[in-house]
Design a protein around this motif. Sequence first.
Motif, PDB file in Angstrom:
ATOM      1  N   VAL A   5      -3.651   3.520  11.605  1.00 56.31           N
ATOM      2  CA  VAL A   5      -4.730   2.667  11.138  1.00 56.31           C
ATOM      3  C   VAL A   5      -4.067   1.457  10.503  1.00 56.31           C
ATOM      4  N   VAL A   6      -4.557   0.270  10.784  1.00 55.63           N
ATOM      5  CA  VAL A   6      -3.969  -0.956  10.245  1.00 55.63           C
ATOM      6  C   VAL A   6      -5.049  -1.736   9.509  1.00 55.63           C
ATOM      7  N   GLN A   7      -4.736  -2.127   8.276  1.00 56.41           N
ATOM      8  CA  GLN A   7      -5.645  -2.943   7.486  1.00 56.41           C
ATOM      9  C   GLN A   7      -4.917  -4.217   7.080  1.00 56.41           C
ATOM     10  N   ALA A   8      -5.648  -5.320   7.022  1.00 58.33           N
ATOM     11  CA  ALA A   8      -5.028  -6.593   6.651  1.00 58.33           C
ATOM     12  C   ALA A   8      -5.994  -7.416   5.825  1.00 58.33           C
ATOM     13  N   CYS A   9      -5.435  -8.202   4.919  1.00 58.47           N
ATOM     14  CA  CYS A   9      -6.235  -9.168   4.165  1.00 58.47           C
ATOM     15  C   CYS A   9      -5.322 -10.324   3.784  1.00 58.47           C
ATOM     16  N   GLY A  10      -5.933 -11.444   3.446  1.00 50.18           N
ATOM     17  CA  GLY A  10      -5.161 -12.605   3.036  1.00 50.18           C
ATOM     18  C   GLY A  10      -4.467 -12.350   1.717  1.00 50.18           C
ATOM     19  N   ALA A  11      -3.294 -12.900   1.552  1.00 54.18           N
ATOM     20  CA  ALA A  11      -2.538 -12.729   0.310  1.00 54.18           C
ATOM     21  C   ALA A  11      -3.273 -13.413  -0.833  1.00 54.18           C
ATOM     22  N   VAL A  12      -3.294 -12.776  -1.986  1.00 49.70           N
ATOM     23  CA  VAL A  12      -4.044 -13.308  -3.118  1.00 49.70           C
ATOM     24  C   VAL A  12      -3.157 -13.985  -4.144  1.00 49.70           C
ATOM     25  N   ASP A  13      -1.862 -13.978  -3.955  1.00 54.73           N
ATOM     26  CA  ASP A  13      -0.982 -14.638  -4.915  1.00 54.73           C
ATOM     27  C   ASP A  13      -0.200 -15.752  -4.235  1.00 54.73           C
ATOM     28  N   ASP A  14       0.942 -16.091  -4.759  1.00 58.91           N
ATOM     29  CA  ASP A  14       1.698 -17.247  -4.260  1.00 58.91           C
ATOM     30  C   ASP A  14       2.572 -16.933  -3.047  1.00 58.91           C
ATOM     31  N   THR A  15       2.268 -15.887  -2.315  1.00 61.66           N
ATOM     32  CA  THR A  15       3.068 -15.531  -1.140  1.00 61.66           C
ATOM     33  C   THR A  15       2.386 -16.033   0.136  1.00 61.66           C
ATOM     34  N   ALA A  16       1.960 -17.273   0.127  1.00 65.08           N
ATOM     35  CA  ALA A  16       1.186 -17.809   1.246  1.00 65.08           C
ATOM     36  C   ALA A  16       1.996 -17.949   2.524  1.00 65.08           C
ATOM     37  N   ASP A  17       3.320 -17.957   2.429  1.00 63.27           N
ATOM     38  CA  ASP A  17       4.112 -18.130   3.640  1.00 63.27           C
ATOM     39  C   ASP A  17       4.784 -16.839   4.105  1.00 63.27           C
ATOM     40  N   ARG A  18       4.591 -15.741   3.367  1.00 64.65           N
ATOM     41  CA  ARG A  18       5.237 -14.476   3.716  1.00 64.65           C
ATOM     42  C   ARG A  18       4.221 -13.439   4.171  1.00 64.65           C
ATOM     43  N   LEU A  19       4.700 -12.503   4.935  1.00 67.37           N
ATOM     44  CA  LEU A  19       3.902 -11.350   5.347  1.00 67.37           C
ATOM     45  C   LEU A  19       4.423 -10.148   4.567  1.00 67.37           C
ATOM     46  N   ARG A  20       3.518  -9.464   3.873  1.00 72.30           N
ATOM     47  CA  ARG A  20       3.914  -8.263   3.146  1.00 72.30           C
ATOM     48  C   ARG A  20       3.333  -7.047   3.856  1.00 72.30           C
ATOM     49  N   VAL A  21       4.134  -5.982   3.910  1.00 70.89           N
ATOM     50  CA  VAL A  21       3.728  -4.778   4.640  1.00 70.89           C
ATOM     51  C   VAL A  21       3.891  -3.570   3.730  1.00 70.89           C
ATOM     52  N   GLY A  22       2.891  -2.690   3.772  1.00 73.53           N
ATOM     53  CA  GLY A  22       2.959  -1.425   3.054  1.00 73.53           C
ATOM     54  C   GLY A  22       2.681  -0.283   4.013  1.00 73.53           C
ATOM     55  N   PHE A  23       3.243   0.875   3.709  1.00 68.51           N
ATOM     56  CA  PHE A  23       3.081   2.043   4.561  1.00 68.51           C
ATOM     57  C   PHE A  23       2.561   3.193   3.721  1.00 68.51           C
ATOM     58  N   THR A  24       1.662   3.972   4.281  1.00 64.32           N
ATOM     59  CA  THR A  24       1.175   5.157   3.599  1.00 64.32           C
ATOM     60  C   THR A  24       0.863   6.236   4.623  1.00 64.32           C
ATOM     61  N   VAL A  25       1.153   7.460   4.229  1.00 67.96           N
ATOM     62  CA  VAL A  25       0.859   8.622   5.064  1.00 67.96           C
ATOM     63  C   VAL A  25       0.349   9.710   4.119  1.00 67.96           C
ATOM     64  N   SER A  26      -0.846  10.215   4.387  1.00 70.44           N
ATOM     65  CA  SER A  26      -1.442  11.191   3.476  1.00 70.44           C
ATOM     66  C   SER A  26      -0.931  12.601   3.748  1.00 70.44           C
ATOM     67  N   ARG A  27      -1.257  13.503   2.849  1.00 72.12           N
ATOM     68  CA  ARG A  27      -0.835  14.899   3.000  1.00 72.12           C
ATOM     69  C   ARG A  27      -1.527  15.600   4.154  1.00 72.12           C
ATOM     70  N   LYS A  28      -2.573  15.005   4.684  1.00 70.10           N
ATOM     71  CA  LYS A  28      -3.246  15.588   5.847  1.00 70.10           C
ATOM     72  C   LYS A  28      -2.335  15.606   7.073  1.00 70.10           C
ATOM     73  N   GLY A  30       0.884  16.334   7.094  1.00 74.59           N
ATOM     74  CA  GLY A  30       1.774  17.488   7.043  1.00 74.59           C
ATOM     75  C   GLY A  30       2.575  17.517   5.758  1.00 74.59           C
ATOM     76  N   ASN A  31       3.619  18.319   5.767  1.00 72.34           N
ATOM     77  CA  ASN A  31       4.458  18.427   4.577  1.00 72.34           C
ATOM     78  C   ASN A  31       5.289  17.151   4.406  1.00 72.34           C
ATOM     79  N   SER A  32       6.121  17.138   3.377  1.00 66.63           N
ATOM     80  CA  SER A  32       6.854  15.908   3.054  1.00 66.63           C
ATOM     81  C   SER A  32       7.812  15.497   4.161  1.00 66.63           C
ATOM     82  N   VAL A  33       8.378  16.444   4.861  1.00 66.46           N
ATOM     83  CA  VAL A  33       9.292  16.115   5.957  1.00 66.46           C
ATOM     84  C   VAL A  33       8.546  15.376   7.061  1.00 66.46           C
ATOM     85  N   LYS A  34       7.379  15.873   7.433  1.00 65.95           N
ATOM     86  CA  LYS A  34       6.581  15.229   8.475  1.00 65.95           C
ATOM     87  C   LYS A  34       6.070  13.868   8.016  1.00 65.95           C
TER      88      LYS A  34
END
Length: 93
Positions: A5-28, A30-34
């Motif tokens: 799933v990918v979500q995006a929004c415009g940057a709200v601070d002074d990073t107007a020229d950079r792309l910031r990326v975050g990653f998340t994976v829930s416990r659904k 699997g375990n921490s290894v997965k």
Amino acid sequence: MPGMVVQACGAVDDTADRLRVGFTVSRKVGNSVKRNRARRRLRAVAERVLPVHSKGGVDVVIIGRATTLNRPFDKLTSDLAKALKKLDVLDTE
């Protein structure tokens, strides 16, 4: 997308020229290894897709799903590219 799933929004601070990326994976997923394996796969896909075609000034969150673990790498790459194109984050020029 089937692999993420990918979500995006415009940057709200002074990073107007950079792309910031975050990653998340829930416990659904699997375990921490997965979860860590899914996160590593998503990072590798993002390293291939984002530097080449991404616009600046956008914050993107990539959320791993259970199918992220077993989906072929080339399909994960195309999933991310398609999702970013739908969100108008890719620079197609």
